[in-house]
Design a protein around this motif. Structure first.
Motif: not given
Length: 116
Positions: A41, A108-109, A111-112, A114
């Motif tokens: 972040a 958030t983590t 969602d990000n 891969t």
């Protein structure tokens, strides 16, 4: 506390003296699993870090590095505990606020992520 760009504010695995509040500047939060740096972040003024270690009383789970000159306030662990004990009702509101912030960061983590 003032930090210059590139300074390590908090090192993964190190002791965390309390909760940090970012007053000015930006910091990166990163982990280095297997020696490879992973960006977690970027925090901006008003955000907090070190709260996970405050909650579980364990070493820092990530490294925090100043992106640019920054200023942080450090709320010492003992001072925060004393304040929470001295003000009725503050403790439950404080921990609820931390829980909401941590839930937001987890979402958030994830969602990000891969997926491979």
């Amino acid at each position: 506390i003032s930090y210059a760009a590139g300074d390590v504010v908090l090192r993964e695995g190190g002791q965390t003296p309390g909760i940090f509040v970012l007053r000015a500047g930006r910091v990166l939060v990163e982990k280095r699993p297997g020696g490879e740096t992973q960006h977690i972040a970027t925090l901006v003024p008003g955000e907090v870090f070190g709260e996970v270690s405050f909650i579980d009383n364990r070493p820092a789970s990530a490294t925090v590095i100043a992106v640019e000159s920054c200023e942080v306030d450090l709320l010492a662990q003992a001072d925060v505990h004393a304040l929470l004990a001295s003000v009725p009702g503050l403790s439950s509101r404080f921990y609820q606020s931390l829980a909401l912030k941590l839930a937001e960061r987890l979402r958030t983590t994830t969602d990000n992520l891969t997926l491979v």
